[in-house]
Enzyme design. Structure first.
Site, PDB file in Angstrom:
ATOM      1  N   LEU A 126       0.812  -1.222   0.000  1.00  0.00           N
ATOM      2  CA  LEU A 126       0.000   0.000   0.000  1.00  0.00           C
ATOM      3  C   LEU A 126       0.846   1.274   0.000  1.00  0.00           C
ATOM      4  O   LEU A 126       0.304   2.371  -0.165  1.00  0.00           O
ATOM      5  CB  LEU A 126      -0.945  -0.010   1.203  1.00  0.00           C
ATOM      6  CG  LEU A 126      -2.092  -1.023   1.109  1.00  0.00           C
ATOM      7  CD1 LEU A 126      -2.591  -1.408   2.498  1.00  0.00           C
ATOM      8  CD2 LEU A 126      -3.237  -0.479   0.270  1.00  0.00           C
ATOM      9  N   SER A 164      -4.660   2.579  18.944  1.00  0.00           N
ATOM     10  CA  SER A 164      -4.002   1.864  20.036  1.00  0.00           C
ATOM     11  C   SER A 164      -4.070   2.650  21.328  1.00  0.00           C
ATOM     12  O   SER A 164      -4.107   3.883  21.325  1.00  0.00           O
ATOM     13  CB  SER A 164      -2.538   1.640  19.646  1.00  0.00           C
ATOM     14  OG  SER A 164      -1.775   1.244  20.752  1.00  0.00           O
ATOM     15  N   TYR A 171       6.105   4.304  17.173  1.00  0.00           N
ATOM     16  CA  TYR A 171       4.869   3.562  16.877  1.00  0.00           C
ATOM     17  C   TYR A 171       3.666   4.276  17.485  1.00  0.00           C
ATOM     18  O   TYR A 171       2.666   4.527  16.807  1.00  0.00           O
ATOM     19  CB  TYR A 171       4.957   2.134  17.420  1.00  0.00           C
ATOM     20  CG  TYR A 171       3.606   1.450  17.495  1.00  0.00           C
ATOM     21  CD1 TYR A 171       2.970   1.028  16.329  1.00  0.00           C
ATOM     22  CD2 TYR A 171       2.945   1.271  18.704  1.00  0.00           C
ATOM     23  CE1 TYR A 171       1.722   0.429  16.381  1.00  0.00           C
ATOM     24  CE2 TYR A 171       1.700   0.666  18.761  1.00  0.00           C
ATOM     25  CZ  TYR A 171       1.100   0.246  17.604  1.00  0.00           C
ATOM     26  OH  TYR A 171      -0.153  -0.328  17.656  1.00  0.00           O
ATOM     27  N   LYS A 195       0.189   6.375  15.702  1.00  0.00           N
ATOM     28  CA  LYS A 195      -1.235   6.204  16.007  1.00  0.00           C
ATOM     29  C   LYS A 195      -1.864   7.549  16.382  1.00  0.00           C
ATOM     30  O   LYS A 195      -2.995   7.855  15.982  1.00  0.00           O
ATOM     31  CB  LYS A 195      -1.426   5.177  17.128  1.00  0.00           C
ATOM     32  CG  LYS A 195      -1.022   3.762  16.720  1.00  0.00           C
ATOM     33  CD  LYS A 195      -1.784   3.268  15.490  1.00  0.00           C
ATOM     34  CE  LYS A 195      -1.443   1.857  15.103  1.00  0.00           C
ATOM     35  NZ  LYS A 195      -2.112   1.398  13.878  1.00  0.00           N
ATOM     36  N   TYR A 231      -7.341  -0.004  20.745  1.00  0.00           N
ATOM     37  CA  TYR A 231      -7.362  -1.229  21.495  1.00  0.00           C
ATOM     38  C   TYR A 231      -6.108  -1.465  22.292  1.00  0.00           C
ATOM     39  O   TYR A 231      -5.061  -0.907  22.053  1.00  0.00           O
ATOM     40  CB  TYR A 231      -7.744  -2.460  20.682  1.00  0.00           C
ATOM     41  CG  TYR A 231      -7.444  -2.506  19.234  1.00  0.00           C
ATOM     42  CD1 TYR A 231      -8.381  -2.048  18.318  1.00  0.00           C
ATOM     43  CD2 TYR A 231      -6.267  -3.055  18.769  1.00  0.00           C
ATOM     44  CE1 TYR A 231      -8.141  -2.156  16.973  1.00  0.00           C
ATOM     45  CE2 TYR A 231      -6.026  -3.159  17.424  1.00  0.00           C
ATOM     46  CZ  TYR A 231      -6.957  -2.701  16.524  1.00  0.00           C
ATOM     47  OH  TYR A 231      -6.713  -2.803  15.191  1.00  0.00           O
TER      48      TYR A 231
END
Length: 341
Positions: A61, A127, A152, A156, A180
């Site tokens: 992608l 997250s 990371y 998010k 989550y």
């Protein structure tokens, strides 16, 4: 209305379980995956469970032209559930540019295609890392988004901002960010589960691989945190419960039940478990002692994080069902199956 849903990273751990639940609910899943951390064999597992083989297109992608070509070909896609991203905290500390390219560049390319449509629905795999080390437990959706502890986590946070800013000026785009906590376990059929390529970056597959003899020893990073037993606390949610929440969120958007065109929900069990408690759970369900040692703290780890799930429970009509022991048992059953134990 079309019930075709694009699932990016749909052969990965959470993606594959979500494809199963989508197909069980009558949606048609189309998977795009570059197989960087997954296998095409997962399609066989999905078929074994559901009796339906989803459409699969293999490409990266990060190739903007291929993203455009995909949406030109699949004009009838009613929604996107976006999982395709790099996800290891410690790897992101070592390779930040890889994470910014993969997690933010791809998100931008997909949104650029969605805003061209008359109506589009988007679920973002976010997250609990966006909260950093939260001041209060359990963590609600209103908790402040703190400076990220890792690249990371930052992808998010920025990803959510990109979506929110896009929704502000594109009323035809409806999005839900699902924050989550820690997905674990495997499908009860043991046809699909977590299968990281190389050394696992997450706790539970490292535990099961150590239990299976693939890894010599598990390192517990730090036993001097201000918690009940000195180890970090997380909210471990069974992946099937998590997958069902994605379907509930997509139904909310497809049916136009959303209150605004950008919403956020926490997904967890609402209960925190320490690293040592997870190890004890594994030992209980497997009947074996785990070889582990205490190691120094790891950069980027927060002390504790567990969810307040009332919003998802009340608005999405969703609630996690499985216990930690049930999730660990399913992860161990899966590990034994793939290792022929």
């Amino acid at each position: 209305m079309s019930k075709k849903i694009l699932v990016t990273g749909g052969l990965g751990f959470i993606g594959s379980h979500t494809v199963v639940e989508l197909q069980n609910e009558g949606f048609e899943a189309v998977i795009v995956d570059n197989l960087s951390n997954s296998s095409e064999k997962v399609l066989d597992g999905i078929f074994a469970i559901t009796g339906k083989r989803p459409i699969f297109e293999k490409f990266d992608l990060r190739d903007k032209q291929k993203v455009q070509n995909f949406f030109e070909k699949h004009k009838d896609v009613a929604g996107v559930i976006h999982f395709a991203a790099s996800k290891a905290v410690n790897e992101s500390v070592e390779e930040p540019l890889l994470y910014y390219e993969n997690n933010l560049g791809v998100l931008t390319y997909i949104l650029q295609e969605l805003v061209k449509k008359d109506k589009s629905n988007f679920i973002f795999s976010s997250s609990c890392t966006v909260y950093g080390q939260a001041d209060e437990m359990p963590i609600t959706e209103n908790a402040p988004v703190k400076p990220a502890e890792s690249p990371y986590g930052n992808t998010k946070q920025v990803g959510e901002e990109v979506i929110k800013d896009t929704c502000k000026v594109n009323a035809q785009l409806a999005a839900i960010a699902l924050r989550y906590f820690n997905p674990i376990g495997a499908h009860p059929s043991a046809e699909i589960g977590e299968l990281p390529i190389g050394v696992p970056q997450n706790l539970v597959p490292y535990i099961t691989q150590t239990g299976a003899g693939l890894r010599e020893q598990l390192s517990v990073f730090g036993d001097d945190y201000p918690t009940t037993d000195g180890t970090c606390i997380r909210d471990y949610i069974h992946v099937v419960d998590l997958a069902k929440a994605h379907v509930a969120a997509m139904k909310r958007l497809v049916e136009g039940k959303n209150d605004s065109n950008y919403e956020v929900f926490n997904l967890g069990t609402g209960k925190g478990s320490s690293v040592l408690e997870v190890i004890k759970s594994f030992e209980k369900v497997s009947g074996a002692k785990l070889n582990y040692k205490i190691a120094p703290r790891r950069e980027g780890d927060v002390i504790q994080a567990y969810a307040d799930t009332k919003k998802a429970n009340n608005i999405l009509g969703w609630k996690a069902q499985s216990t930690l022991d049930e999730a660990m048992a399913s992860a161990w059953t899966w590990e034994k199956k793939i290792r022929n134990i």
